[in-house]
Design a protein around this motif. Structure first.
Motif, PDB file in Angstrom:
ATOM      1  N   GLY A  33     -10.856   5.082   6.102  1.00 18.62           N
ATOM      2  CA  GLY A  33      -9.569   4.482   6.457  1.00 18.62           C
ATOM      3  C   GLY A  33      -8.532   5.475   6.937  1.00 18.62           C
ATOM      4  N   LEU A  34      -8.551   6.676   6.385  1.00 15.90           N
ATOM      5  CA  LEU A  34      -7.511   7.640   6.772  1.00 15.90           C
ATOM      6  C   LEU A  34      -7.906   8.490   7.964  1.00 15.90           C
ATOM      7  N   THR A  35      -9.187   8.467   8.302  1.00 11.66           N
ATOM      8  CA  THR A  35      -9.602   9.268   9.466  1.00 11.66           C
ATOM      9  C   THR A  35      -9.804   8.387  10.700  1.00 11.66           C
ATOM     10  N   SER A  36      -9.609   7.075  10.557  1.00 11.62           N
ATOM     11  CA  SER A  36      -9.747   6.201  11.735  1.00 11.62           C
ATOM     12  C   SER A  36      -8.371   5.918  12.330  1.00 11.62           C
ATOM     13  N   ILE A  37      -8.391   5.469  13.558  1.00  9.55           N
ATOM     14  CA  ILE A  37      -7.139   5.125  14.245  1.00  9.55           C
ATOM     15  C   ILE A  37      -7.222   3.663  14.665  1.00  9.55           C
ATOM     16  N   PRO A  38      -6.315   2.758  14.311  1.00  8.60           N
ATOM     17  CA  PRO A  38      -5.207   3.006  13.401  1.00  8.60           C
ATOM     18  C   PRO A  38      -5.703   3.159  11.960  1.00  8.60           C
ATOM     19  N   ARG A  39      -4.905   3.833  11.150  1.00  9.56           N
ATOM     20  CA  ARG A  39      -5.298   4.067   9.759  1.00  9.56           C
ATOM     21  C   ARG A  39      -5.155   2.772   8.951  1.00  9.56           C
ATOM     22  N   ALA A  40      -6.129   2.545   8.075  1.00  9.14           N
ATOM     23  CA  ALA A  40      -6.112   1.292   7.298  1.00  9.14           C
ATOM     24  C   ALA A  40      -6.869   1.476   5.993  1.00  9.14           C
ATOM     25  N   LEU A  41      -6.441   0.743   4.961  1.00  4.56           N
ATOM     26  CA  LEU A  41      -7.146   0.753   3.676  1.00  4.56           C
ATOM     27  C   LEU A  41      -7.387  -0.689   3.234  1.00  4.56           C
ATOM     28  N   PRO A  42      -8.495  -0.979   2.537  1.00 11.48           N
ATOM     29  CA  PRO A  42      -8.710  -2.341   2.033  1.00 11.48           C
ATOM     30  C   PRO A  42      -7.742  -2.662   0.895  1.00 11.48           C
ATOM     31  N   PRO A  43      -7.255  -3.906   0.808  1.00 12.65           N
ATOM     32  CA  PRO A  43      -6.228  -4.244  -0.181  1.00 12.65           C
ATOM     33  C   PRO A  43      -6.713  -4.222  -1.629  1.00 12.65           C
ATOM     34  N   LYS A  44      -8.005  -4.196  -1.848  1.00 11.04           N
ATOM     35  CA  LYS A  44      -8.450  -4.243  -3.254  1.00 11.04           C
ATOM     36  C   LYS A  44      -7.956  -3.045  -4.064  1.00 11.04           C
ATOM     37  N   TRP A  45      -7.603  -1.946  -3.393  1.00 10.73           N
ATOM     38  CA  TRP A  45      -7.184  -0.752  -4.122  1.00 10.73           C
ATOM     39  C   TRP A  45      -5.755  -0.838  -4.646  1.00 10.73           C
ATOM     40  N   PHE A  46      -5.035  -1.922  -4.324  1.00  7.33           N
ATOM     41  CA  PHE A  46      -3.721  -2.147  -4.954  1.00  7.33           C
ATOM     42  C   PHE A  46      -3.867  -2.410  -6.458  1.00  7.33           C
ATOM     43  N   TYR A  47      -5.029  -2.986  -6.829  1.00  6.54           N
ATOM     44  CA  TYR A  47      -5.112  -3.651  -8.121  1.00  6.54           C
ATOM     45  C   TYR A  47      -5.631  -2.765  -9.239  1.00  6.54           C
ATOM     46  N   ASP A  48      -4.838  -1.763  -9.642  1.00  5.64           N
ATOM     47  CA  ASP A  48      -5.090  -1.146 -10.943  1.00  5.64           C
ATOM     48  C   ASP A  48      -4.188  -1.889 -11.929  1.00  5.64           C
ATOM     49  N   ALA A  49      -4.047  -1.394 -13.164  1.00  6.06           N
ATOM     50  CA  ALA A  49      -3.254  -2.134 -14.150  1.00  6.06           C
ATOM     51  C   ALA A  49      -1.817  -2.323 -13.641  1.00  6.06           C
ATOM     52  N   THR A  50      -1.245  -1.272 -13.025  1.00  2.00           N
ATOM     53  CA  THR A  50       0.126  -1.374 -12.506  1.00  2.00           C
ATOM     54  C   THR A  50       0.186  -2.375 -11.358  1.00  2.00           C
ATOM     55  N   GLY A  51      -0.786  -2.293 -10.450  1.00  9.11           N
ATOM     56  CA  GLY A  51      -0.807  -3.212  -9.310  1.00  9.11           C
ATOM     57  C   GLY A  51      -0.928  -4.655  -9.757  1.00  9.11           C
ATOM     58  N   GLY A  52      -1.749  -4.885 -10.782  1.00  8.56           N
ATOM     59  CA  GLY A  52      -1.892  -6.249 -11.316  1.00  8.56           C
ATOM     60  C   GLY A  52      -0.563  -6.757 -11.856  1.00  8.56           C
ATOM     61  N   MET A  53       0.168  -5.868 -12.559  1.00  7.69           N
ATOM     62  CA  MET A  53       1.468  -6.283 -13.120  1.00  7.69           C
ATOM     63  C   MET A  53       2.484  -6.525 -12.000  1.00  7.69           C
ATOM     64  N   LEU A  54       2.449  -5.655 -10.985  1.00 10.83           N
ATOM     65  CA  LEU A  54       3.392  -5.843  -9.870  1.00 10.83           C
ATOM     66  C   LEU A  54       3.091  -7.150  -9.135  1.00 10.83           C
ATOM     67  N   PHE A  55       1.796  -7.458  -8.954  1.00 10.65           N
ATOM     68  CA  PHE A  55       1.474  -8.726  -8.295  1.00 10.65           C
ATOM     69  C   PHE A  55       2.006  -9.896  -9.124  1.00 10.65           C
ATOM     70  N   ASP A  56       1.848  -9.788 -10.432  1.00 15.97           N
ATOM     71  CA  ASP A  56       2.348 -10.845 -11.310  1.00 15.97           C
ATOM     72  C   ASP A  56       3.859 -11.035 -11.128  1.00 15.97           C
ATOM     73  N   GLU A  57       4.557  -9.912 -10.982  1.00 18.79           N
ATOM     74  CA  GLU A  57       6.010  -9.966 -10.759  1.00 18.79           C
ATOM     75  C   GLU A  57       6.309 -10.612  -9.395  1.00 18.79           C
ATOM     76  N   ILE A  58       5.492 -10.274  -8.400  1.00 13.58           N
ATOM     77  CA  ILE A  58       5.667 -10.874  -7.061  1.00 13.58           C
ATOM     78  C   ILE A  58       5.606 -12.397  -7.156  1.00 13.58           C
ATOM     79  N   THR A  59       4.673 -12.895  -7.965  1.00  7.65           N
ATOM     80  CA  THR A  59       4.490 -14.364  -8.017  1.00  7.65           C
ATOM     81  C   THR A  59       5.742 -15.074  -8.549  1.00  7.65           C
ATOM     82  N   ARG A  60       6.629 -14.323  -9.191  1.00  8.32           N
ATOM     83  CA  ARG A  60       7.856 -14.946  -9.723  1.00  8.32           C
ATOM     84  C   ARG A  60       9.083 -14.689  -8.853  1.00  8.32           C
TER      85      ARG A  60
END
Ligand code: SAH
Ligand code: AVI
Length: 365
Positions: free
Chosen positions: A60-87
């Motif tokens: 993802g970081l060596t390709s153009i355009p640069r991109a990452l898959p969204p699954k890497w958002f979801y560690d414990a902090t990401g899960g909590m932030l998503f929960d906050e987003i839903t509210r």
């Protein structure tokens, strides 16, 4: 995710005791715990996760355009932030989907009186309780199978459900949509729910493959319940992904924190601005991280150095928005027939019940 102790078994069973949470964290779960109502089966182990993250970051970081898959958002902090987003006031999808389920869970349970509710990308399984209630009240419910890549959120949600549903067996599966859908437990009549609009986070070819993979293991009486966000005024869409409180920005930047922690990188998280924009041609929201200045990032575990120029973007997520016709076509192409669809009164979000069609796979759309 937070760093984890190595597991002692590839799959395991947790007793619903006070120590279950600790056992899950310590990876001390066993498969021979007969009589337990909570099973946690792991298909993503720490080593697999590290390898997969490394591969995605290099690509993802060596390709153009640069991109990452969204699954890497979801560690414990990401899960909590998503929960906050839903509210958040701007983020309407969760509220709309909940309103639909509130109103129609009984119709869904009547149309598919399943004994097993499978939930893909289950997260906290909060809205899912409406489905569990309806299936329980209809007398069919026996088992819940939440499937998610985020083990901590999955384990916590599973334990919460044990307490709330004393007759329910929970078989949680830690897995990745792209690799482990074939490992879902079989048996019984299954309602497979994929809620929240998460299918929109996949590119079109990936979601067709996903729908086909689920279809391939579906029995004639099973059904798929799919939550999807619908096309609407771009201003509302963009606001939902760029909230005033900055929670979505923190969620977006969290992927850099995950890479820093897990691959020994030195991203200056504040050196990237959160961007949300509507891509009308592809009918999806794009979330990006934009370099606010020239910067060099070192990723120790990969012996990789990446230079970002000021203004350069890293695409971190797409979130596709659908029309009913588009949905029907995509489902049909993967061997599903739309049986019923419910939307909220404003037509913001749709929940579709699909059944296996007699033609398992049509031509790609
Ligand atoms: N279904 C819930 C949560 C949606 S958030 C809701 O409607 O609110 C998206 C969920 O999908 C997260 O819990 C995340 O961990 C999970 N997820 C994202 N990518 C995944 C993947 N590749 N495989 C399995 N789960 C994934
Ligand atoms: C999980 N998924 C459906 C969310 C979405 O709306 O695409 C993830 C999200 N990204 C930013 N806000 C929420």
């Amino acid at each position: 995710m937070t760093p984890r102790t190595p597991t002692t078994a590839p799959a395991g069973t947790a007793t619903p005791t006070d120590s279950a949470d600790a056992a899950i964290r310590a990876g001390q779960l066993r498969t021979d715990d007969a009589g337990s109502r909570l099973t946690l089966e792991r298909h993503v182990r720490d080593t697999d996760r590290a390898v997969a993250l490394a591969r995605d970051v290099v690509t993802g970081l060596t390709s153009i355009p640069r991109a990452l898959p969204p699954k890497w958002f979801y560690d414990a902090t990401g899960g909590m932030l998503f929960d906050e987003i839903t509210r958040l006031p701007e983020y309407y999808p969760t509220r709309r989907e909940r309103a639909i389920l509130d109103r129609h869970a009984g119709d869904i349970a009547a149309a598919c009186p399943a004994d097993t509710l499978v939930e893909l990308g289950s997260g906290t399984s909060t809205k899912t309780r409406l489905l569990l209630d309806a299936l329980r009240d209809g007398g069919s419910l026996r088992r819940f199978v939440p499937f998610d890549v985020d083990e901590q959120t999955l384990a916590r949600a599973g334990q919460g459900l044990l307490a709330a549903y004393p007759d329910l067996t929970v078989h949680a599966v830690v897995g990745d949509f792209e690799r482990h859908l074939g490992r879902l437990p079989a048996g019984g009549r299954r309602l497979v729910a994929f809620l929240g609009g998460t299918i929109g986070n996949m590119r079109p070819a990936v979601r067709t493959e996903f729908l086909r993979t689920v279809r391939a293991q579906t029995a004639p009486d099973d059904a798929l319940l799919l939550g999807t966000d619908l096309v609407k005024d771009p201003d509302r869409l963009v606001a939902a992904y760029d909230d005033g409180a900055g929670v979505t920005a923190a969620f977006n930047r969290n992927v850099l924190t995950v890479i820093n922690r897990e691959l020994g990188a030195d991203f200056d998280v504040r050196g990237f601005a959160h961007i949300a924009l509507w891509n009308a041609a592809d009918s999806w929201i794009e979330m990006r991280l934009r370099a606010v200045r020239d910067q060099r990032v070192s990723i120790d575990a990969l012996a990789l150095t990446v230079d970002f120029e000021r203004g350069e973007d890293l695409l971190t997520e797409i979130s596709a928005k659908f029309t009913p016709d588009r949905l029907d076509a995509e489902l049909a192409a993967a061997g599903w027939a739309t049986a019923q669809r419910w939307t909220d009164p404003d037509g913001d979000f749709a929940v579709t019940l699909a059944t296996p069609s007699s033609h398992p796979v049509a031509a790609p759309i």
